[in-house]
Design an enzyme around this catalytic site. Structure first.
Site, mmCIF file in Angstrom:
data_model
loop_
_atom_site.group_PDB
_atom_site.id
_atom_site.type_symbol
_atom_site.label_atom_id
_atom_site.label_comp_id
_atom_site.label_asym_id
_atom_site.label_seq_id
_atom_site.Cartn_x
_atom_site.Cartn_y
_atom_site.Cartn_z
ATOM 1 N N LYS A 22 0.824 -1.189 -0.100
ATOM 2 C CA LYS A 22 0.005 -0.002 0.087
ATOM 3 C C LYS A 22 1.045 1.259 0.036
ATOM 4 C CE LYS A 22 -1.591 1.840 3.881
ATOM 5 N NZ LYS A 22 -1.267 3.077 4.275
ATOM 6 N N ASN A 23 1.841 1.236 0.805
ATOM 7 C CA ASN A 23 2.840 2.589 1.043
ATOM 8 C C ASN A 23 3.609 2.740 -0.102
ATOM 9 O OD1 ASN A 23 1.426 2.962 3.515
ATOM 10 N ND2 ASN A 23 3.163 2.396 4.746
ATOM 11 N N CYS A 118 -4.419 8.546 9.811
ATOM 12 C CA CYS A 118 -4.651 7.932 10.944
ATOM 13 C C CYS A 118 -4.430 8.917 12.120
ATOM 14 C CB CYS A 118 -3.709 6.847 11.287
ATOM 15 S SG CYS A 118 -4.276 5.258 10.137
ATOM 16 N N ARG A 123 2.135 14.577 13.472
ATOM 17 C CA ARG A 123 2.397 14.191 11.822
ATOM 18 C C ARG A 123 2.356 15.637 10.881
ATOM 19 N NH1 ARG A 123 -0.506 8.953 9.842
ATOM 20 N NH2 ARG A 123 1.554 8.523 8.658
ATOM 21 N N ASP A 308 4.865 0.187 11.870
ATOM 22 C CA ASP A 308 3.441 -0.252 11.445
ATOM 23 C C ASP A 308 3.418 -1.753 11.872
ATOM 24 O OD1 ASP A 308 2.970 1.982 10.204
ATOM 25 O OD2 ASP A 308 3.389 1.877 8.263
ATOM 26 N N ARG A 400 -8.805 0.095 4.455
ATOM 27 C CA ARG A 400 -7.561 0.910 4.125
ATOM 28 C C ARG A 400 -6.173 0.224 3.614
ATOM 29 N NH1 ARG A 400 -5.830 5.495 7.758
ATOM 30 N NH2 ARG A 400 -4.647 5.552 5.857
HETATM 31 C C1 UD1 Z 1 4.993 6.629 6.092
HETATM 32 C C2 UD1 Z 1 4.031 5.507 5.971
HETATM 33 C C3 UD1 Z 1 3.409 4.988 7.463
HETATM 34 C C4 UD1 Z 1 4.624 4.695 8.444
HETATM 35 C C5 UD1 Z 1 5.701 5.889 8.306
HETATM 36 C C6 UD1 Z 1 6.862 5.649 9.466
HETATM 37 C C7 UD1 Z 1 3.263 6.031 3.998
HETATM 38 C C8 UD1 Z 1 1.944 6.163 3.042
HETATM 39 N N1 UD1 Z 1 2.943 5.914 5.237
HETATM 40 O O1 UD1 Z 1 4.358 7.729 6.716
HETATM 41 O O2 UD1 Z 1 2.680 4.079 7.184
HETATM 42 O O3 UD1 Z 1 3.970 4.433 9.624
HETATM 43 O O4 UD1 Z 1 5.930 6.102 7.222
HETATM 44 O O5 UD1 Z 1 7.405 4.417 8.819
HETATM 45 O O6 UD1 Z 1 3.951 5.422 3.362
HETATM 46 N N2 UD1 Z 1 6.987 14.047 10.613
HETATM 47 C C9 UD1 Z 1 7.498 15.657 10.938
HETATM 48 N N3 UD1 Z 1 7.400 16.152 9.862
HETATM 49 C C10 UD1 Z 1 6.963 16.040 8.571
HETATM 50 C C11 UD1 Z 1 7.081 14.761 8.286
HETATM 51 C C12 UD1 Z 1 6.809 13.899 9.293
HETATM 52 O O7 UD1 Z 1 7.537 15.985 12.330
HETATM 53 O O8 UD1 Z 1 7.306 16.925 7.760
HETATM 54 C C13 UD1 Z 1 7.276 13.127 11.739
HETATM 55 C C14 UD1 Z 1 5.969 12.485 11.801
HETATM 56 O O9 UD1 Z 1 4.854 13.164 12.661
HETATM 57 C C15 UD1 Z 1 6.287 11.422 12.424
HETATM 58 C C16 UD1 Z 1 7.491 10.989 11.772
HETATM 59 O O10 UD1 Z 1 8.066 12.129 11.345
HETATM 60 O O11 UD1 Z 1 6.170 11.252 14.019
HETATM 61 C C17 UD1 Z 1 7.627 9.967 10.802
HETATM 62 O O12 UD1 Z 1 6.949 10.541 9.619
HETATM 63 P P1 UD1 Z 1 7.220 9.851 8.202
HETATM 64 O O13 UD1 Z 1 8.188 9.189 7.956
HETATM 65 O O14 UD1 Z 1 7.130 11.203 7.449
HETATM 66 O O15 UD1 Z 1 6.008 9.068 7.935
HETATM 67 P P2 UD1 Z 1 4.968 9.066 6.680
HETATM 68 O O16 UD1 Z 1 5.636 9.368 5.334
HETATM 69 O O17 UD1 Z 1 3.885 10.060 6.850
#
Ligand code: UD1
Length: 421
Positions: A22-23, A118, A123, A308, A400
């Site tokens: 999915k991701n 979620c 985030r 995850d 999802r």
């Molecule tokens: C992706 C995955 C999700 C997984 C996560 C971590 C997808 C669609 N989703 O989410 O299932 O749990 O990686 O492996 O691929 N953060 C910030 N600022 C930002 C971006 C992120 O502070 O601009 C923080 C987030 O709040 C979180 C952490 O960084 O605490 C990890 O986020 P990130 O690696 O960006 O995860 P996603 O890409 O949202």
């Protein structure tokens, strides 16, 4: 609202096919915005998040057609592109933010609503914004929308992220592929989904090296062309189903599974006393019915233990011998499954980012509520070996991320049904 009923029963046996990730797919689909030519993704998972991304891309002017019942996604973006990603679609899923980089690269401007997704933490988008600003974008937040523009297009740059964000790495990769000159991303995320996106972009003509390490180099090109790309196996679905026989006993072969996608998870299973073997079709997990041993887990960016899979492993550790400590380092609010598991008889204490799980000998079926995608599947897993019946509500979370979950678990002998209402 649909419900899922699980009655704990004996050992499981058989095979479970693992879908495309999915991701990975959610990052690959927006890549269609980068080219006028068609992008075809094979091995796509059939999930509501994929339908949401389809809807979002359609609203931007791309066409996404499902072939073979959704296993193949054929997309194209040759007409006019709408630069505005509307809140009404974006709010459904955080991964909608992955259109920001491609829109900026193709059009030089974009207006993208802040995402939903979620409820597992703050985030924010700051790391994405900093990464795209490094490429010359100017981004302002106005009334819940990110307004991004460039002067004369994106320009290659060296940028180091404060944290190895998966989504920000994906946005940077897509944006830098069409930027002028060379870009280097330091402290990049190393997840297999990043490598999959880089493979797809390379097939489209991008010049990328170093993906899978923390330094990625991208030589910008003027145009990307069409390509056909198979989506990598879903390592989270894989780990989830590997836990089914760990909890219920028996032997299950996960077709398409690979150790390199999930090595940190397999190490924990090994410490817990569970053997995983590679077969010519995937990974086989066997549990003769003994209680597993407690293990401590810290979630980390890849190649560490994936956040995850934390909820699902917790479901298994609820009936382990001894006490396990799980530490959540990626999302601050990701233990919402703990109170639900406690309704089923688990003994868990949550203190901030730590959960201490004291193993009990048996769980009991109960009515429980799914709170997010991975939390909900942890309840299903726990129910596989619980005494009596568990009713899981709010199962739209599961749709999802898990295609045909009831069918896949029934096929290996679980007593599980979905009640449509
Ligand atoms: C992706 C995955 C999700 C997984 C996560 C971590 C997808 C669609 N989703 O989410 O299932 O749990 O990686 O492996 O691929 N953060 C910030 N600022 C930002 C971006 C992120 O502070 O601009 C923080 C987030 O709040 C979180 C952490 O960084 O605490 C990890 O986020 P990130 O690696 O960006 O995860 P996603 O890409 O949202």
């Amino acid at each position: 609202m649909d419900r899922i009923i699980v009655r704990g029963n004996g050992p499981l046996s058989g095979q479970i096919p693992i879908a495309g990730a999915k991701n990975a797919c959610l990052a690959l689909m927006p890549a269609t915005l980068l080219s006028e030519e068609p992008l075809t993704l094979t091995n796509a998972p059939r999930l509501s998040d994929i339908r949401t991304m389809t809807e979002l891309l359609a609203s931007l002017g791309a066409e996404v057609t499902q072939l073979q019942g959704g296993k193949v996604l054929a997309s194209g973006c040759h007409g006019e592109i709408n630069p505005v990603a509307d809140y009404e679609i974006v709010r459904k899923m955080r991964a909608s933010n992955l259109v920001l980089g491609p829109l900026l690269a193709r059009l030089g401007h974009a207006v993208v609503s802040l995402p939903g997704g979620c409820a597992i933490g703050a985030r924010p988008m700051d790391i994405h914004i900093e990464a795209l600003e490094a490429l010359g974008a100017q981004i302002e937040l106005k009334e819940g929308y990110l307004h991004a523009k460039t002067q004369g297009g994106l320009k290659g740059a060296v940028h180091e992220m404060r944290f190895a964000s998966v989504g920000a790495t994906e946005n940077f990769l897509m944006a830098a592929s069409l930027a002028k000159g060379t870009s280097v991303l330091k402290n990049a995320a190393r997840e297999p989904e990043i490598v999959d996106l880089a493979n797809c972009l390379r097939a489209m003509g991008a010049q990328i090296s170093g993906d899978g390490t923390s330094t990625i180099e991208i030589q910008g090109v003027d145009l990307l062309h069409g390509a056909t790309h198979p989506v990598v196996t879903d390592r989270i679905e894989l780990g989830t189903y590997m836990l089914a026989p760990v909890i219920a006993g028996g032997e299950v072969e996960c077709i398409g599974g690979r150790i390199d996608l999930i090595a940190a998870f397999c190490e924990k299973l090994d410490l817990a006393g569970i053997s995983v073997t590679e077969t010519d079709k995937g990974l086989k997990v066997k549990n003769r019915g003994d209680r597993i041993k407690a293990v401590d887990v810290v979630t980390e960016p890849f190649p560490g233990f994936p956040t995850d899979l934390q909820a699902q492993l917790m479901a298994a550790l609820c009936t382990a011998e001894g006490t396990s400590v799980l530490e959540e380092k990626i999302f601050e609010n990701r233990f919402m499954h703990a109170p639900e598991l406690m309704r089923m008889g688990a003994n868990i204490e949550v203190h901030g980012g730590h959960a201490t799980v004291h193993g009990v000998s048996k769980m009991k079926g109960a009515p429980v509520m799914a709170t997010d995608l991975r939390a909900s599947v942890s309840l299903i897993l726990a129910a596989l070996a619980a005494e009596g019946e568990t009713e899981v509500r709010r199962v739209y979370h599961l749709d999802r991320g898990y295609e045909r979950l009831v069918r896949k678990l029934s096929a290996v002998g679980a007593d599980i049904e979905r009640i449509h209402e």
